[in-house]
Design an enzyme around this catalytic site. Structure first.
Site, PDB file in Angstrom:
ATOM      1  CG  HIS A 154      -1.709   1.192   1.455  1.00 19.46           C
ATOM      2  ND1 HIS A 154      -1.387   2.107   2.432  1.00 19.46           N
ATOM      3  CD2 HIS A 154      -2.801   1.683   0.829  1.00 19.46           C
ATOM      4  CE1 HIS A 154      -2.260   3.104   2.389  1.00 19.46           C
ATOM      5  NE2 HIS A 154      -3.132   2.872   1.437  1.00 19.46           N
TER       6      HIS A 154
ATOM      7  CD  GLU B  98      -2.552   2.724  -3.589  1.00 18.43           C
ATOM      8  OE1 GLU B  98      -2.936   3.899  -3.504  1.00 18.43           O
ATOM      9  OE2 GLU B  98      -3.025   1.802  -2.877  1.00 18.43           O
TER      10      GLU B  98
END
Lengths: 424, 424
Positions: free
Chosen positions: B69, B72
């Site tokens: 995450h 990202e």
């Protein structure tokens, strides 16, 4: 696409049809519009739930749901929503288009029959009111829904801010009602509210989807023949007046992250300029709030602004560490001041226009998007296509944006924050 | 370049799947009449991939929770500019998400598709991390984690996963914790990037208004050939039983929230048709027209938020029932008793037939959405199921036999389950 073939099929009842073969579904919605009021909002919120629980043809939820299920996931939904100073009470059915039925069934016609049964022929008891057992179940469903508003803190904070911004106006009343108001509903008051909506509310019916909806107008007009439409209630919203002094309201709760909503008000009617201005301010990942409060200062995960055109308010919201609250508030106000002073680049203006154009062009790709677009446009008495609106945004000049920003004044700040002592 | 047409006559739709020489799989579905295009560039890399090695590594590496995450978030920033600024010049809406088993970068646009695709392919392939930029993002992600920590719906879900699984990494929050992300630095990010963002492990999926030849020309120009690294990930062996039967957390919320999870054998996620068959079983047993739902709804045990679903992905498979209830333990018991009763008395075949049509109808309806089509094509590629394509679920729903569902019910272990509760 055959857009918005609109006609008045009964006094104050308008039917709009949007046909587009790309869509594999059809949707028919009844939207009853009525002025928001503390006395009526709760009971009006219970009515659509009762209507979609059962009807004379399908006298319990079991029979109704079984029929819907057999109709390829037909969805019968009840909802209420705030629409400026009005309450929108909606009952809607969506069905798969007949082209895709595995056994060639006439799914749309059957779906419309169910919807008409729910709206015009509800289940009643021997006294002609809604059944008590159904009323009680659906009252509880409304209460649960109101209480669940607390579950999403961000939405909760925005709702609380709207109440504070529009205090004393119809627009401050929540369309879902209050727990106390819903508790007080009886089968009799609910039935009276139903009759009042059916007979006096301005009604917008939307048919949208792959079907041409031929003959639907006649069917609906015939259904309204049995209704005594009385004097149609007024609807329409007014801008919320600016408070003499900005107010700050703080609510404490057991939370890990504080939420802040900063609310501004305008008296400007240049909605096109206000829309472009809000986009520059906090309407995208290229906006001033995202760029500065999130990316440069690392204060928030989200920080964005939204215009509520019906009430003339702009809200900037963020989730932030309590200790950084003041820093975030100062920067949110500072970024608006920069726009007021014309401190934004031609690039920022171009990006905002492009982003709006992109949003508008995608409206037509979703059935829900098109229906909502025209519903709002009709309500605002500004029935333009998304393409026409895009042209208008292109015509918004730098001067109009600066003027729009300068029309905004701080009205209220709502803060949801942790209880004293903090939380871990 | 290996190009094949994936066609489904039942719904009269098709798309092109290309095994590109760069190693990337490219799925293209132009949709006539749509204004917008939607593109997803995804890596088969999610929060469960915390332990991995390539053929050049002697041993497996374990990385802190939340790194997929974090990566990202950071990928949007390149050396000279961030991707949001580039998209601002085209007006496209861009975003990204990280799930348990994949990460995807996306844009939606109604103009300048070619330029948007170039931006997407370039920034995902050009990582640029410095100590300062990695540090700056930590505050933003910490606020994201705290925001979700205040969401009862999110907490009830993750607490439930922690209760079901002993070892499976799906039990760990996708974003990690404020503590785990403090251990992430630029070197670890590069390590994960270079391992998982290899085109052999990636899919580009595009649907809507675009020219597929132009898309392939851009792919040919910008997709950089990647050597196959022989990537291996480890999902630890999971004991068959659940870890805890009941877990609770106190948070400000309305009606208490619950999630009941039935644990399925580990291998289930990779077997075709299971997803659709279990969905149909759950809908038949507990869906809105089932005896269970109607009895429980009418008695006030559950409300309209009650929902059943299959939660599955790479290495995990659960049958889930969730919603709000004042007495969640009673719902848990009622669900288990209902499965026992159905095993004894049999599933109603008529209900199965309705649910079959409902499931089919929903899947067909989703083909009118550019987002759903692009996601459907990508998910089929990442499913790990041999011969899977976007139409596999539709075919599974159209062809499912009653015996398929009754055999699933016979093997259902209702006691291998747990309940997670969040209450005030």
């Amino acid at each position: 696409m055959d857009i918005l073939n609109r006609a008045e099929i009964a006094p104050g009842v308008f039917l709009s049809r949007i046909t587009d073969a790309r869509f594999k579904q059809n949707r028919v919605s009844f939207c009853f519009l009525t002025r928001l009021g503390e006395e009526t909002a709760s009971v009006n919120a219970v009515v659509p739930k009762i209507l979609t629980n059962s009807c004379r043809d399908y006298p319990d939820l079991r029979a109704l749901n079984a029929r819907l299920s057999a109709l390829y996931a037909a969805r019968l939904t009840a909802s209420v929503a705030n629409m400026g100073d009005d309450q929108c009470v909606m009952v809607e059915i969506s069905v798969i288009d007949d082209r895709y039925a595995l056994e060639g069934e006439a799914v749309l016609n059957e779906g419309i029959n169910i919807l008409l049964g729910c709206v015009f022929d509800p289940l009643t008891d021997e006294n002609g009111f809604f059944k008590e057992s159904v009323t009680e179940i659906e009252k509880q469903a409304c209460i649960d829904q109101i209480e669940a508003e607390l579950n999403e803190k961000r939405v909760y904070a925005l709702n609380r801010a709207a109440e504070i911004l529009c205090a004393g106006e119809p627009g401050a009343v929540r369309a879902s009602g209050t727990v106390g108001g819903v508790r007080a509903v009886t089968p009799q008051t609910a039935f009276s509210a139903y009759k009042r909506l059916l007979e006096t509310a301005r009604t917008e019916i939307f048919c949208g989807g792959g079907n041409a909806f031929s003959g639907v107008g006649e069917t609906l007009a015939a259904a309204f023949k049995g209704v005594r439409r009385g004097e149609i209630g007024e609807c329409g919203s007014k801008y919320s007046p600016l408070k003499p002094e900005p107010v700050v309201r703080t609510e404490k709760m057991d939370v890990n992250q504080s939420k802040m909503v900063v609310g501004f008000k305008t008296a400007s009617t240049d909605l096109d300029a206000l829309t472009v201005m809000t986009k520059i301010y906090g309407g995208s990942a290229a906006s001033k709030l995202f760029e500065n409060v999130r990316e440069k200062m690392s204060l928030c995960y989200y920080c964005m602004a939204k215009l509520q055109p019906l009430k003339g308010t702009v809200t900037a919201e963020c989730g932030v560490e309590t200790e950084n609250m003041e820093k975030a508030r100062a920067e949110i106000i500072n970024q608006l001041d920069l726009i007021k002073n014309g401190d934004f680049t031609d690039g920022e203006l171009a990006h905002a226009r492009l982003s709006l154009q992109n949003d508008l062009k995608t409206v037509n790709d979703k059935l829900s998007g098109i229906s909502l677009w025209y519903f709002v446009r009709i309500y605002q008495r500004d029935a333009v296509t998304p393409e026409q609106m895009a042209e208008r945004y292109l015509a918004v000049t730098r001067e109009r944006i600066i003027e729009a920003a300068n029309s905004l004044s701080l009205d209220a700040v709502y803060i949801l924050t942790e209880k004293d002592g903090g939380n871990e | 370049m290996n190009k094949e047409i994936i066609r489904n006559d039942r719904v009269n739709e098709q798309y092109t799947r290309v095994r590109h020489e760069s190693g990337c799989t490219v799925c293209l579905c132009p949709m006539k009449g749509f204004s917008s295009a939607y593109a997803l560039f995804g890596a088969k890399y999610g929060s469960v991939d915390g332990v991995f090695k390539t053929k050049s590594d002697a041993v497996f590496t374990a990385v802190p929770a939340g790194i997929a995450h974090y990566l990202e978030h950071k990928l949007f920033e390149n050396e000279d500019c961030d991707a949001f600024k580039l998209y601002a010049e085209t007006g496209a809406q861009a975003n990204a998400y990280t799930s348990f088993d994949k990460t995807a970068y996306l844009f939606s646009c109604s103009q300048k598709f070619d330029r948007n695709l170039e931006i997407l392919l370039k920034f995902v392939q050009e990582p640029y991390f410095t100590d300062a930029t990695v540090q700056k993002e930590r505050g933003i992600i910490a606020q994201e984690i705290k925001m979700y920590d205040d969401e009862p719906g999110w907490r009830v879900f993750f607490n439930g996963l922690e209760a079901v699984y002993h070892e499976n990494p799906v039990r760990v929050n996708i974003a990690g914790t404020v503590e785990s992300i403090s251990k992430i630095d630029k070197d670890l990010l590069y390590r994960c990037y270079n391992t998982f963002y290899n085109l052999n492990n990636m899919v580009l999926s595009v649907a809507g208004n675009f020219d597929p030849d132009e898309a392939l020309e851009i792919c040919g120009r910008l997709l950089k050939p990647s050597p196959d690294l022989g990537l291996e990930t480890v999902i630890p062996e999971e004991p068959p039983g659940v870890r805890e039967k009941t877990v609770r957390e106190k948070l400000p919320c309305g009606v208490p929230l619950f999630q009941v999870a039935f644990k399925m054998p580990n291998g289930y996620s990779f077997v075709g048709e299971n997803y659709t068959h279990y969905n149909i079983l759950l809908e038949t047993a507990f869906g809105k027209s089932s005896k269970f739902y109607l009895d429980a709804y009418e008695s006030g045990l559950i409300n309209e938020t009650f929902n059943v679903s299959v939660f599955n992905g790479r290495g995990f498979f659960l049958c889930v029932a969730d919603g709000e209830a004042r007495e969640p333990e009673k719902v848990f018991d009622a669900l288990k008793n209902e499965i026992k009763r159905l095993k004894k008395e049999g599933l109603p075949e008529e209900d199965f037939n309705s649910v079959k049509k409902k499931t089919y109808g929903e899947l067909v309806g989703s083909l009118a959405s550019v987002e759903a089509v692009a996601s459907g094509m990508m998910n089929a590629e990442f499913s790990g199921i041999e011969n899977a394509d976007m139409f596999s679920d539709i075919e599974a729903a159209a062809n499912v036999a009653f015996s398929d569902i009754t055999s699933k019910l016979a093997g259902f272990d209702e006691e291998n389950s747990c309940v997670s509760i969040v209450e005030n």
